[in-house]
Structure formats: C-alpha cells, structure tokens
Design an enzyme around this catalytic site. Structure first.
Site, PDB file in Angstrom:
ATOM      1  N   LEU A  43      -5.968  -3.444   6.513  1.00  0.00           N
ATOM      2  CA  LEU A  43      -6.455  -4.029   5.261  1.00  0.00           C
ATOM      3  C   LEU A  43      -5.177  -3.559   4.449  1.00  0.00           C
ATOM      4  CD1 LEU A  43      -9.956  -2.620   4.979  1.00  0.00           C
ATOM      5  CD2 LEU A  43      -9.086  -5.051   5.428  1.00  0.00           C
ATOM      6  N   SER A  44      -5.198  -4.405   3.192  1.00  0.00           N
ATOM      7  CA  SER A  44      -4.086  -4.219   2.287  1.00  0.00           C
ATOM      8  C   SER A  44      -3.882  -2.777   1.956  1.00  0.00           C
ATOM      9  CB  SER A  44      -4.242  -5.118   0.918  1.00  0.00           C
ATOM     10  OG  SER A  44      -5.255  -4.828   0.369  1.00  0.00           O
ATOM     11  N   GLU A  45      -5.023  -1.952   1.717  1.00  0.00           N
ATOM     12  CA  GLU A  45      -5.097  -0.647   1.120  1.00  0.00           C
ATOM     13  C   GLU A  45      -6.128   0.098   2.168  1.00  0.00           C
ATOM     14  OE1 GLU A  45      -2.346  -2.353  -1.881  1.00  0.00           O
ATOM     15  OE2 GLU A  45      -4.555  -2.843  -1.462  1.00  0.00           O
ATOM     16  N   THR A  46      -5.855   1.361   2.435  1.00  0.00           N
ATOM     17  CA  THR A  46      -6.907   2.221   2.760  1.00  0.00           C
ATOM     18  C   THR A  46      -6.713   3.573   2.072  1.00  0.00           C
ATOM     19  OG1 THR A  46      -7.054   1.416   4.969  1.00  0.00           O
ATOM     20  CG2 THR A  46      -7.864   3.542   4.756  1.00  0.00           C
ATOM     21  N   HIS A  75      -7.312  -2.177  -7.020  1.00  0.00           N
ATOM     22  CA  HIS A  75      -8.729  -2.549  -6.237  1.00  0.00           C
ATOM     23  C   HIS A  75      -9.057  -1.196  -5.608  1.00  0.00           C
ATOM     24  CE1 HIS A  75      -6.980  -3.710  -2.311  1.00  0.00           C
ATOM     25  NE2 HIS A  75      -8.408  -3.679  -1.949  1.00  0.00           N
TER      26      HIS A  75
END
Length: 274
Positions: A43-46, A75
């Site tokens: 994902l774009s961020e974790t 987000h």
C-alpha cells in the site's frame, strides 16, 4: 500476533478512498521488520502504533511506504487515529506523535480532521525545476498557471492548472525524483472546489498516482488560502482518474489553523503475525 486494521480514508464507502494498513501494537518491532511488512502490504503507506514518548501525545506512529519511512502523511494520520479509537474509544481530540512532531486530530460532524503541519519548504519553484516538472507531467510550461513548493514532509511541488479538466487529462510518466501535486478548479456547479491528483516516482522508472492524499491537500490549502485563490471551507475531489471517489474537506478555525478532514471506514479488522 498483533492487532491489525485496514482503513479506507477520505470516503464513507469502502474501497472508494485510500487504504492504509495499521499495526496497532507494534512495540518491539525492528525497523527492518516494519519496512519489510510495509513492502509486503504494497500500500502507499503502512503505519505502526507505539507508546508515546511525549507526555502530550496519546500514541506514537511510524509511517512507512513500501520503500521508506515518512515523517508525516495525511491519510495514514486519519486512518491510524480511526483504528486507535476503535480500541480505545472515541474522543473529541487525539494527539498523535510522529516524525514531524505532534499532530492534533479532532472529531468532526463528518469524520476526522488533522491540523495541517507547518511547511518545511515553501516559496516559488525555481524556473529550471518548473521546466522539469512540466516535462514530467507531459505538458507545456505555459499550461502551468502557478506553482509553489508545498512541502510538509513528503517533498511536494504543487502545480495549479487552469481547470479540473486539465488535471484529469494528465498522463505523466517520468524518471525524475519529483513528488508532484496538481490542482485545478471545478466550475461553480461542479462536485468540489478543486480536482486534485498526486504523483510520486516509482522505483525503476515511471510514476505512481496516489488515490487521495492528505498531506498534499494540507499543503495545497496553505498555499491556495494564503495566496487568496480560494476561501474556506471547501472540498477537493481526488482519485477520479483511478476510479475512486475521495473527498477531502478543508476548513479553518478562529486561530487560523487549517484542518484537513474526511470520512474513514474499517475494511479489515483482525490480527497479523509479524
């Protein structure tokens, strides 16, 4: 086993916003384990929730992309706060500790909102950089109405185009190390005040588009409001080109702080073995 959630942010309809993976009890994990898991989620961020080190914070969070750690991202801030409150109960105000410092998150009528962090870089974009950014976006320099450094941690270069249609028409592909945020106004009867898109370099060449980007919308708001190009409150639409329906709400308070908000919804709730 560690508690885990995947939260969709800037939407109240699952799978139409921007997802973030949240490991809720990450104490004891190494940097390498966090980065490896973030690369695996793809994902774009974790994010990884840890005990706060500041007495003024409710929790500490570390934010990883598949390839690096970020000091702040929008987000993931809202998604992590959403997941944390599922365990600890809803509160009107939560203080998050992250690499960029303390970030206040508050409950709104429509979801959650974070206070936009200070810019670490602002001001006009150098002419030679602007030429490179235009080339990266696949447009002529003359199509850029205005541009500004709008970096609150990730490194955004903000670009304003004439209208939302010009933003949606972009088909960028580039090898340079630019994180580019693009905005264009909708018509007065449009679905939002601005259409927004966010592009970042993809390892091995090319770029990737982020569905809905809190940090970019925060820094765009600081620029667009301070320059008099818009007034608050307003909404932006993002993710349209990817088949998403993200909506970001921008507001200000009596002290002049900018708040970036949206809806959040849990899509996955369980445990992971790391």
């Amino acid at each position: 086993m560690r508690r885990f959630q995947q939260v969709d942010v800037f939407t109240d309809t699952p799978y139409y916003g921007n997802p973030v993976a949240v490991v809720l009890d990450a104490e004891g994990m190494s940097d390498e384990a966090m980065q490896r898991f973030a690369a695996w989620t793809n994902l774009s961020e974790t994010t990884f929730v840890l005990p706060a080190t500041s007495r003024d914070a409710d929790y500490r969070v570390r934010i990883f992309t598949p390839s690096e750690e970020l000091p702040f991202a929008g987000h993931p801030t809202l998604g992590t706060c959403h997941a944390w409150q599922v365990l600890h109960g809803e509160r009107e105000t939560v203080v998050q500790e992250c690499g960029a410092g303390l970030v206040t998150v508050r409950r709104t009528r429509d979801g959650l909102a974070f206070a936009a962090p200070a810019l670490v870089r602002s001001g006009p974009v150098e002419p030679e950089v602007l030429e490179q950014v235009a080339a990266a976006l696949g447009i002529d320099r003359a199509q850029i109405v205005d541009a500004q450094w709008a970096d609150n941690g990730p490194g955004w270069v903000a670009v304003l185009l004439a209208d939302a249609e010009a933003v949606l028409a972009l088909t960028p592909s580039y090898r340079d190390d630019w994180k580019i945020g693009v905005a264009g106004p909708h018509r007065a009867d449009g679905p939002a005040r601005f259409e927004v898109r966010a592009f970042a370099p993809l390892g091995g060449g090319g770029c990737v588009e982020d569905p809905v980007t809190g940090s970019l919308n925060a820094s765009l708001a600081q620029w667009l409001l301070s320059s008099g190009r818009t007034t608050a409150p307003y909404t932006t639409r993002q993710g349209t080109a990817l088949g998403r329906a993200g909506e970001v709400r921008i507001d200000t308070d009596d002290e002049g702080a900018i708040w970036v908000g949206g809806s959040t919804v849990t899509c996955i709730d369980g445990t992971v073995e790391i």
